[in-house]
Design an enzyme around this catalytic site. Structure first.
Site, mmCIF file in Angstrom:
data_model
loop_
_atom_site.group_PDB
_atom_site.id
_atom_site.type_symbol
_atom_site.label_atom_id
_atom_site.label_comp_id
_atom_site.label_asym_id
_atom_site.label_seq_id
_atom_site.Cartn_x
_atom_site.Cartn_y
_atom_site.Cartn_z
ATOM 1 N N SER A 16 0.839 -1.201 0.000
ATOM 2 C CA SER A 16 0.000 0.000 0.000
ATOM 3 C C SER A 16 0.877 1.255 0.000
ATOM 4 O O SER A 16 1.784 1.354 -0.829
ATOM 5 C CB SER A 16 -0.953 -0.073 1.194
ATOM 6 O OG SER A 16 -2.072 0.730 0.989
ATOM 7 N N ASP A 31 -10.102 -4.194 -5.266
ATOM 8 C CA ASP A 31 -9.702 -3.195 -4.270
ATOM 9 C C ASP A 31 -10.739 -2.070 -4.219
ATOM 10 O O ASP A 31 -11.001 -1.403 -5.221
ATOM 11 C CB ASP A 31 -8.332 -2.622 -4.658
ATOM 12 C CG ASP A 31 -7.635 -1.927 -3.499
ATOM 13 O OD1 ASP A 31 -8.341 -1.414 -2.607
ATOM 14 O OD2 ASP A 31 -6.393 -1.887 -3.492
ATOM 15 N N HIS A 77 -8.243 -5.112 -1.117
ATOM 16 C CA HIS A 77 -6.980 -4.498 -0.705
ATOM 17 C C HIS A 77 -6.208 -5.399 0.260
ATOM 18 O O HIS A 77 -6.723 -5.777 1.305
ATOM 19 C CB HIS A 77 -7.277 -3.141 -0.048
ATOM 20 C CG HIS A 77 -6.074 -2.279 0.107
ATOM 21 N ND1 HIS A 77 -5.297 -1.906 -0.963
ATOM 22 C CD2 HIS A 77 -5.515 -1.692 1.186
ATOM 23 C CE1 HIS A 77 -4.311 -1.125 -0.544
ATOM 24 N NE2 HIS A 77 -4.417 -0.990 0.766
#
Ligand SMILES: *[C@@H]1O[C@H](CO)[C@@H](O)[C@H](O)[C@H]1NC(C)=O
Ligand SMILES: *[C@@H]1O[C@H](CO)[C@@H](O)[C@H](O)[C@H]1NC(C)=O
Ligand SMILES: *[C@@H]1O[C@H](CO)[C@@H](O)[C@H](O)[C@H]1NC(C)=O
Ligand SMILES: *[C@@H]1O[C@H](CO)[C@@H](O)[C@H](O)[C@H]1NC(C)=O
Length: 327
Positions: free
Chosen positions: A112, A236, A291
Site C-alpha cells: 500500500s 480493491d 486491498h
C-alpha cells in the site's frame, strides 16, 4: 581428459567443487519491507510475509522498515509525519545499519502506501541505497482521489481523515498528515491536476515530477532498477482509484481509465518509467481479492522470480541470518 569421463561423474565433480563456495559466499540480497497505513514493523502478519521470503530464498536477510522502535509509534508514523523527512530517516537508518550498510544492493517490497514511499526512497536516495527490484502491492503511485483509506473499525484513522479532509492543501496538513501527501486532485474535464495540488502537495507532485521543473536524478534512479513490479488487487475498494497502483489515471466522472503508457508522465518520461519499460523492467500485474488480500502462492511466485540469488547476491555477514540477531 574430462571428455572421457561419463557425464554423471562430471556432474558429481562440478557439484563437489561448487558447493563449498556457494555455501559460504552467496546469499540473496537483503529484502526491505515497508508496511502500509495503520500497520507496524513488528506485526505478525508482516513477519509471516518476511518468513515466507526466507523460506523461498534461504539466507535472505529481511529488514522491516520502521520509523520508531516502539511499534505503536511506528504505526502512528503511518498517519503522522512529513513523508520527505520519513524517507530521509529510512535512508539514513539503512546507511548506518550494522548489516544493511554492508550490502551492495537490496530488493524491496512495499505494501500500500509503503510502495510509493519505497519508490521515493529509490528516487531520492538511490545514490546511497541501491535497489535492484521493487515490488509494490496495492500502492497509490498516482495518488488517491478519495480518503477512503481506513479499515472499517479503525476509528483513530477515521478521526485523522476527518481532520485532513477539511484542509488538505494547508501547509500544516501537508507537513503532518501522511495520506494528504499522496492525495491528488484532478480536474476531470481536462484531466489536468489542479493548481492547488501542484502548488501544495508535499510528496506526490514532487516524486512524480509533475511540476514545471523536473528532477532528472529521480528519473535516472528509477530507470536504473532491474524491475518495478506493480500489483493491483482486482477488487480493491480501499484505494480510490485502484488503478493508481499502475500509475493510471481514472476519470472521476465516468470511470474511464487512461493507462500509464498513454500519459504524459510516461510519454515524456518524467520519472524514468519509459526507459525502464523499454528495457523490459516494468511489469503490471493483478491479483485476486480486495486491498491486501495477499496469497502465499502469489508472494512465493514474486519472491522466487525477483528476490532470489539470480537477481543478485552478496556474501552476507557471518552469523547473521535474521533481523534482530546480534552481531
Ligand atoms: C533532485 O533530487 C536529488 C535526490 O533527492 C537531490 O539531491 C537534488 O537536490 C534534487 N535536485 C533538485 C534540483 O531539486
Ligand atoms: C517537509 O520536510 C521538508 C524537509 O524538512 C521541508 O523542507 C518541507 O517544507 C516540509 N513540508 C511541509 C509541508 O512542511
Ligand atoms: C476544470 O477545467 C475547466 C476547463 O478549463 C474549467 O472551466 C473548470 O472551472 C475547472 N473546474 C475546476 C473545479 O477547477
Ligand atoms: C471525463 O469524463 C467526462 C464525462 O464522460 C468527460 O466529459 C471528460 O471529458 C472526461 N475527461 C477526460 C480528461 O477525458
Amino acid at each position: 581428459m574430462f571428455r572421457l569421463l561419463p557425464l554423471s561423474t562430471f556432474v558429481l565433480l562440478t557439484q563437489t567443487l561448487a558447493s563449498p563456495l556457494s555455501h559460504t559466499s552467496s546469499k540473496p540480497l537483503p529484502l526491505l519491507i515497508w508496511h502500509g497505513l495503520g500497520d507496524n514493523y513488528a506485526a505478525d502478519g508482516l513477519h509471516t510475509v518476511g518468513d515466507l521470503a526466507i523460506k523461498t530464498n534461504p539466507g535472505t536477510y529481511v529488514h522491516y522498515i520502521s520509523l520508531d522502535d516502539d511499534p505503536n509509534g511506528d504505526s502512528r508514523a503511518t498517519f503522522l509525519g512529513n513523508v520527505t523527512e520519513q524517507i530521509e530517516q529510512v535512508c539514513q537508518t539503512i546507511n548506518t545499519h550494522d548489516i544493511l550498510s554492508k550490502a551492495p544492493a537490496f530488493n524491496a517490497l512495499g505494501f500500500s502506501q509503503g510502495g510509493q514511499f519505497l519508490r521515493g526512497l529509490v528516487q531520492r536516495c538511490g545514490d546511497r541505497v541501491k535497489v535492484r527490484n521493487l515490488v509494490t502491492f496495492g500502492s497509490q503511485h498516482n495518488g488517491i482521489a478519495k480518503y477512503q483509506i481506513c479499515k472499517d473499525d479503525d476509528w483513530v484513522c477515521k478521526a485523522y481523515v476527518g481532520l485532513l479532509k477539511a484542509n488538505t492543501w494547508s501547509a500544516w496538513v501537508q507537513g503532518h498528515l501522511v495520506p494528504a501527501q499522496y492525495f491528488k486532485a484532478t480536474n476531470d474535464s481536462t484531466g489536468a491536476p489542479t493548481d492547488e495540488y501542484l502548488e501544495n502537495s508535499n510528496f506526490l507532485a514532487d516524486i512524480n515530477n509533475e511540476r514545471m521543473l523536473k528532477n532528472v536524478t529521480y528519473a535516472k534512479h528509477l530507470a536504473s532498477l532491474d524491475n518495478l513490479v506493480l500489483y493491483l488487487f482486482e477488487d480493491d475498494t480501499t484505494v480510490i482509484p485502484k488503478e493508481s497502483g499502475w500509475f493510471a489515471y481514472t476519470n472521476g466522472t465516468d470511470g474511464e481509465v487512461t493507462p500509464l503508457r498513454e500519459r504524459e508522465i510516461y510519454k515524456e518520461d518524467w520519472i524514468g518509467l519509459k526507459k525502464l519499460d523499454e528495457k523490459g523492467g516494468l511489469h503490471f500485474e493483478t491479483t485476486e481479492g480486495g486491498h491486501m488480500a495477499l496469497s502465499d502462492e502469489v508472494l512465493t511466485d514474486v519472491f522466487s522470480k525477483y528476490f532470489s540469488e539470480k537477481s543478485g547476491s552478496w556474501g552476507g555477514v557471518d552469523g547473521i541470518e535474521e533481523e534482530g540477531m546480534e552481531l
